[in-house]
Design a protein around this motif. Structure first.
Motif, PDB file in Angstrom:
ATOM      1  N   SER A  47       7.694  28.658  42.256  1.00  0.00           N
ATOM      2  CA  SER A  47       6.192  28.619  43.086  1.00  0.00           C
ATOM      3  C   SER A  47       5.389  29.584  42.218  1.00  0.00           C
ATOM      4  O   SER A  47       5.684  30.020  41.647  1.00  0.00           O
ATOM      5  CB  SER A  47       6.532  28.780  44.583  1.00  0.00           C
ATOM      6  OG  SER A  47       6.685  30.312  44.555  1.00  0.00           O
ATOM      7  N   LYS A  48       4.138  29.760  42.982  1.00  0.00           N
ATOM      8  CA  LYS A  48       3.239  30.442  42.289  1.00  0.00           C
ATOM      9  C   LYS A  48       3.455  31.792  42.200  1.00  0.00           C
ATOM     10  O   LYS A  48       3.382  32.760  41.764  1.00  0.00           O
ATOM     11  CB  LYS A  48       1.839  30.480  43.032  1.00  0.00           C
ATOM     12  CG  LYS A  48       1.180  29.143  42.880  1.00  0.00           C
ATOM     13  CD  LYS A  48      -0.207  28.821  43.457  1.00  0.00           C
ATOM     14  CE  LYS A  48      -0.844  27.693  43.342  1.00  0.00           C
ATOM     15  NZ  LYS A  48      -1.848  27.439  44.189  1.00  0.00           N
ATOM     16  N   ARG A  92      10.691  14.708  45.948  1.00  0.00           N
ATOM     17  CA  ARG A  92      10.585  13.422  45.245  1.00  0.00           C
ATOM     18  C   ARG A  92      11.854  13.758  44.280  1.00  0.00           C
ATOM     19  O   ARG A  92      12.403  14.785  43.952  1.00  0.00           O
ATOM     20  CB  ARG A  92       9.280  13.233  44.483  1.00  0.00           C
ATOM     21  CG  ARG A  92       8.242  13.059  45.350  1.00  0.00           C
ATOM     22  CD  ARG A  92       6.964  12.777  44.449  1.00  0.00           C
ATOM     23  NE  ARG A  92       5.861  12.277  45.148  1.00  0.00           N
ATOM     24  CZ  ARG A  92       4.753  13.236  45.317  1.00  0.00           C
ATOM     25  NH1 ARG A  92       4.721  14.077  44.329  1.00  0.00           N
ATOM     26  NH2 ARG A  92       3.754  12.714  45.838  1.00  0.00           N
ATOM     27  N   ASP A 147      11.876  13.531  40.981  1.00  0.00           N
ATOM     28  CA  ASP A 147      11.595  14.142  39.787  1.00  0.00           C
ATOM     29  C   ASP A 147      11.350  15.759  40.295  1.00  0.00           C
ATOM     30  O   ASP A 147      11.330  16.475  39.345  1.00  0.00           O
ATOM     31  CB  ASP A 147      10.295  13.704  39.428  1.00  0.00           C
ATOM     32  CG  ASP A 147       8.999  14.117  40.114  1.00  0.00           C
ATOM     33  OD1 ASP A 147       9.416  14.800  41.274  1.00  0.00           O
ATOM     34  OD2 ASP A 147       7.945  13.877  39.635  1.00  0.00           O
ATOM     35  N   THR A 186       9.751  17.366  42.492  1.00  0.00           N
ATOM     36  CA  THR A 186       8.450  17.687  43.137  1.00  0.00           C
ATOM     37  C   THR A 186       8.382  17.827  44.599  1.00  0.00           C
ATOM     38  O   THR A 186       8.809  16.725  45.018  1.00  0.00           O
ATOM     39  CB  THR A 186       7.202  16.946  42.370  1.00  0.00           C
ATOM     40  OG1 THR A 186       7.278  16.865  40.918  1.00  0.00           O
ATOM     41  CG2 THR A 186       5.869  17.357  43.073  1.00  0.00           C
ATOM     42  N   LEU A 219       6.976  16.953  47.896  1.00  0.00           N
ATOM     43  CA  LEU A 219       5.941  15.945  48.387  1.00  0.00           C
ATOM     44  C   LEU A 219       5.038  16.656  49.689  1.00  0.00           C
ATOM     45  O   LEU A 219       4.052  16.590  49.663  1.00  0.00           O
ATOM     46  CB  LEU A 219       6.535  14.566  48.580  1.00  0.00           C
ATOM     47  CG  LEU A 219       5.784  13.984  49.518  1.00  0.00           C
ATOM     48  CD1 LEU A 219       4.440  13.220  48.479  1.00  0.00           C
ATOM     49  CD2 LEU A 219       6.564  12.390  49.854  1.00  0.00           C
ATOM     50  N   ARG A 220       6.044  17.181  50.304  1.00  0.00           N
ATOM     51  CA  ARG A 220       5.486  17.542  51.745  1.00  0.00           C
ATOM     52  C   ARG A 220       6.339  18.693  52.329  1.00  0.00           C
ATOM     53  O   ARG A 220       7.665  18.615  52.098  1.00  0.00           O
ATOM     54  CB  ARG A 220       5.548  16.202  52.761  1.00  0.00           C
ATOM     55  CG  ARG A 220       4.924  16.578  54.053  1.00  0.00           C
ATOM     56  CD  ARG A 220       4.722  15.338  54.896  1.00  0.00           C
ATOM     57  NE  ARG A 220       5.835  15.447  56.198  1.00  0.00           N
ATOM     58  CZ  ARG A 220       5.548  16.346  57.124  1.00  0.00           C
ATOM     59  NH1 ARG A 220       4.566  17.169  56.968  1.00  0.00           N
ATOM     60  NH2 ARG A 220       6.509  15.827  57.969  1.00  0.00           N
ATOM     61  N   PRO A 278       3.450  21.926  48.469  1.00  0.00           N
ATOM     62  CA  PRO A 278       3.796  20.875  47.725  1.00  0.00           C
ATOM     63  C   PRO A 278       3.161  20.888  46.365  1.00  0.00           C
ATOM     64  O   PRO A 278       2.009  21.701  45.981  1.00  0.00           O
ATOM     65  CB  PRO A 278       2.694  19.945  48.601  1.00  0.00           C
ATOM     66  CG  PRO A 278       2.756  20.546  50.034  1.00  0.00           C
ATOM     67  CD  PRO A 278       2.702  22.096  49.683  1.00  0.00           C
ATOM     68  N   GLY A 279       4.048  20.257  45.678  1.00  0.00           N
ATOM     69  CA  GLY A 279       3.501  20.254  44.039  1.00  0.00           C
ATOM     70  C   GLY A 279       4.247  21.248  43.415  1.00  0.00           C
ATOM     71  O   GLY A 279       4.639  21.200  42.225  1.00  0.00           O
ATOM     72  N   ASP A 280       5.211  22.162  44.002  1.00  0.00           N
ATOM     73  CA  ASP A 280       6.116  23.304  43.468  1.00  0.00           C
ATOM     74  C   ASP A 280       7.256  22.358  42.919  1.00  0.00           C
ATOM     75  O   ASP A 280       7.584  21.017  43.479  1.00  0.00           O
ATOM     76  CB  ASP A 280       6.541  24.093  44.238  1.00  0.00           C
ATOM     77  CG  ASP A 280       5.500  25.203  44.651  1.00  0.00           C
ATOM     78  OD1 ASP A 280       4.444  25.327  44.047  1.00  0.00           O
ATOM     79  OD2 ASP A 280       5.638  25.937  45.590  1.00  0.00           O
ATOM     80  N   LYS A 281       7.998  22.921  41.924  1.00  0.00           N
ATOM     81  CA  LYS A 281       9.177  22.104  41.319  1.00  0.00           C
ATOM     82  C   LYS A 281      10.426  22.575  41.989  1.00  0.00           C
ATOM     83  O   LYS A 281      10.650  23.962  41.842  1.00  0.00           O
ATOM     84  CB  LYS A 281       9.075  22.119  39.650  1.00  0.00           C
ATOM     85  CG  LYS A 281       7.891  21.188  39.281  1.00  0.00           C
ATOM     86  CD  LYS A 281       7.884  19.816  39.471  1.00  0.00           C
ATOM     87  CE  LYS A 281       8.800  19.236  38.469  1.00  0.00           C
ATOM     88  NZ  LYS A 281       8.852  17.830  38.732  1.00  0.00           N
TER      89      LYS A 281
END
Length: 150
Positions: A33-34, A94, A96, A98, A100-101, A138-141
C-alpha cells in the motif's frame, strides 16, 4: 449378528469423533500500500466446507492474521457475518492480485449480504480496523501464490 453391526457402528462413530481436526494450512500474504508492505499470516479456506465455515464461531482474531478464501477462479461472490462474533474487514482481490473493493468493519452476526462488486479470485478477512490503520485501499497489490505471487 445385528447386535455386532450396531456395536461396530457405534465404535466407528466414536473413532471418527475422536479424530483430531485437520490443521489449517497457513501461509504468508503481503499487501503493498502507500504506507508500505504489510505481511499477514493467513489460514487458507480452499474447499467448499472451509469457505462456508470461514471464521464463524471464533471469539478473536489477532492482528497480523487472517483468513484467505480461494475461489480458484475469478467470480462474483457475497459474504455475510452470520455466526461470526468478531468484526472484520473484508478485502476482495482480483485474480491478478489487485484489491477490487473493501468492506470495513462488517457487523458481527449480521445476515446482510456483502457483495464483491465484481469478479474476484479471493477474499481476505482480517480484524476490523486493519484496513484503516494500515492505509490499505482498492488498487493496492496483494502478493500470495494464489494470485501468481510468492
Amino acid at each position: 449378528m445385528h447386535r455386532f453391526r450396531l456395536i461396530a457402528a457405534i465404535l466407528l462413530g466414536l473413532w471418527v469423533v475422536a479424530l483430531p481436526a485437520r490443521a489449517a494450512d497457513t501461509s504468508t500474504l503481503e499487501i503493498a500500500s502507500k504506507t508500505g508492505v504489510h505481511a499477514f499470516t493467513v489460514e487458507l479456506a480452499q474447499t467448499e466446507a472451509e469457505r462456508a465455515k470461514g471464521l464463524m464461531f471464533r471469539k478473536e482474531l489477532p492482528e497480523g492474521q487472517g483468513m484467505l478464501f480461494d475461489f480458484k477462479k475469478d467470480q462474483e461472490v457475497a459474504f455475510w457475518m452470520e455466526n461470526t462474533y468478531i468484526p472484520l474487514d473484508m478485502i476482495f482481490i482480483r485474480g491478478d492480485g489487485t484489491i477490487l473493493r473493501i468492506e470495513q468493519n462488517a457487523t458481527p452476526l449480521s445476515t446482510r449480504n456483502i457483495p464483491s462488486g465484481g469478479p474476484v479470485r479471493g477474499v481476505l478477512e482480517v480484524i476490523a480496523g486493519t484496513v484503516k490503520k494500515l492505509g490499505i485501499a482498492p488498487g493496492d497489490k496483494v502478493a500470495h501464490p494464489i494470485f501468481g505471487g510468492r
